[in-house]
Design an enzyme around this catalytic site. Structure first.
Site, short mmCIF file in Angstrom:
data_model
loop_
_atom_site.label_atom_id
_atom_site.label_comp_id
_atom_site.label_asym_id
_atom_site.label_seq_id
_atom_site.Cartn_x
_atom_site.Cartn_y
_atom_site.Cartn_z
CE1 TYR A 1 84.97 4.97 10.09
CE2 TYR A 1 84.88 5.22 12.47
CZ TYR A 1 85.31 5.65 11.24
OH TYR A 1 86.08 6.79 11.14
CD GLU B 1 88.11 8.35 13.07
OE1 GLU B 1 87.23 7.71 13.69
OE2 GLU B 1 88.04 8.63 11.86
#
Length: 399
Positions: A95, A137
């Protein structure tokens, strides 16, 4: 929590992102992959070359700008994307890389219009959104690993059986190399397969629906052979031509938010082409667990040669106490080909065969789904009773 100032700045960029979104995401992917080519082992190259991934990300960024102060509105979309991220093993460490190159792309495309204040606000907003994905997630990885027979990332499978289903579709039965039975999954979900193909620099990932009801000790995926010039054809042709019984392939655990929901409402399974694959899992599950549920199975194919699972679907419908099957061929080769419709599935036909209180599941090529969803909407079916699945990044059917 974001400050009101940050929220106002991000929301003010929505019109710019609506206009320049695809330019920004195209710039983003290009520069990120140049700096981090290892990420090409995760992303679907075919979706990149066709522009679908760029468009899907642009839509997501635009939506984030619109609803940055109401992120709960985006939660269904976030969960759908997170399912795909988990199946591709996107991890928290990815990310910051994405954030860095997304901000560079905004600056690179917008130039001076992307002031330090705008870039700073988007940096804050991205951090919040990324954390939402990471948290969701994390739960999904844990759920996949904790299931009986489950695992977290990829593991090896042996091709147990290979079956030709039609002129275009071949099924592969995959058994875990470690001998552990496959986990239970929801009918309609998919797995990601990962391949190392000779001559290709990076690993290739593709997502395929599981095409049989859960409960077996193996997975079945059914793959359409794409044309050689189609970017998707690189993997599908390899599977058809080179992957044989006894060979090894990697797969991640089942994922996806398109699945059959149990209930008393009538159900309509409407598919075109290879979109039949998740419907076979759903139909098999209904036959096994809900044989009294009123079910209509509608499938459209080019012709009899391209029609997969005809006998299997017919046998499953026969197990139902109130089941009907209808087949449409775009064009019959000759009069020996028997079908219920010649041509396209029309609004009038759907009105005749589907009860107005049915839950409708739709899967197939985008043009097919656009037409069917449009027909169902015009007939008065609510959004909650129309469920559909994209093969690849989700795009707006209304586009």
């Amino acid at each position: 929590m974001l400050s009101q100032k940050t929220i106002d700045i991000v929301k003010s960029t929505a019109p710019i992102l609506e206009t320049h979104g695809v330019d920004i995401t195209t710039y983003f992917y290009k520069t990120m992959f140049e700096a981090h080519p290892e990420l090409l082992n995760i992303f679907n190259h075919a979706n990149q070359s066709q522009g679908r991934q760029q468009t899907a990300l642009a839509n997501t960024v635009y939506a984030a700008a619109q609803y940055i102060d109401q992120l709960e509105v985006l939660l269904p979309t976030v969960k759908q994307i997170a399912q795909k991220h988990r199946s591709l093993t996107v991890k928290p460490e990815h990310y910051p890389i994405v954030g860095e190159y997304l901000l560079k792309a905004i600056k690179g495309v917008l130039g001076d219009a992307a002031t330090d204040e705008i870039i700073g606000a988007w940096g804050e907003a991205y951090g919040v959104i990324a954390q939402v994905f990471i948290d969701i997630e994390k739960e999904m990885y844990a759920e996949a690993a904790e299931k009986s027979g489950g695992w977290e990332d990829f593991k090896e499978f042996i091709v147990e059986k290979k079956v030709t289903e039609s002129s275009l579709i071949t099924s592969f039965y995959l058994k875990a190399k470690d001998g552990v039975s496959v986990p239970w999954y929801l009918p309609g979900q998919y797995i990601t397969v990962r391949l190392s193909i000779p001559g290709q620099k990076h690993l290739l990932n593709r997502q395929y629906s599981l095409s049989q009801a859960p409960g077996s000790d193996s997975f079945r995926i059914s793959v359409k052979r794409e044309a050689d010039h189609n970017p998707q054809g690189k993997v599908s042709n390899y599977l058809h031509d080179r992957l044989n019984v006894g060979d090894t392939i990697e797969a991640s655990a089942p994922a996806g938010d398109f699945y059959l929901e149990k209930g008393e409402q009538p159900v309509a399974l409407i598919s075109g082409g290879v979109g039949i694959t998740p419907m076979m899992a759903m139909l098999g599950s209904i036959a096994e667990n809900e044989p009294n549920r009123k079910t209509v199975f509608v499938h459209a194919a080019r012709n009899k040669d391209a029609h997969a699972f005809g006998e299997e679907a017919g046998a499953l419908v026969e197990k139902l106490n109130d089941g009907k099957m209808y087949i449409a061929y775009e064009a019959k080769k000759d009069e020996s080909e028997v079908c219920d419709i010649t041509g396209y599935v029309s609004r009038d036909f759907l009105q005749q065969v589907i009860e107005s209180n049915s839950v409708c599941y739709v899967c197939g090529p985008i043009s097919f789904m656009r037409a069917v969803v449009s027909h169902l909407t015009a007939l008065g079916f609510s959004k909650n009773n129309i469920k559909y699945e994209f093969f690849g990044p989700a795009l707006a059917l209304e586009a």
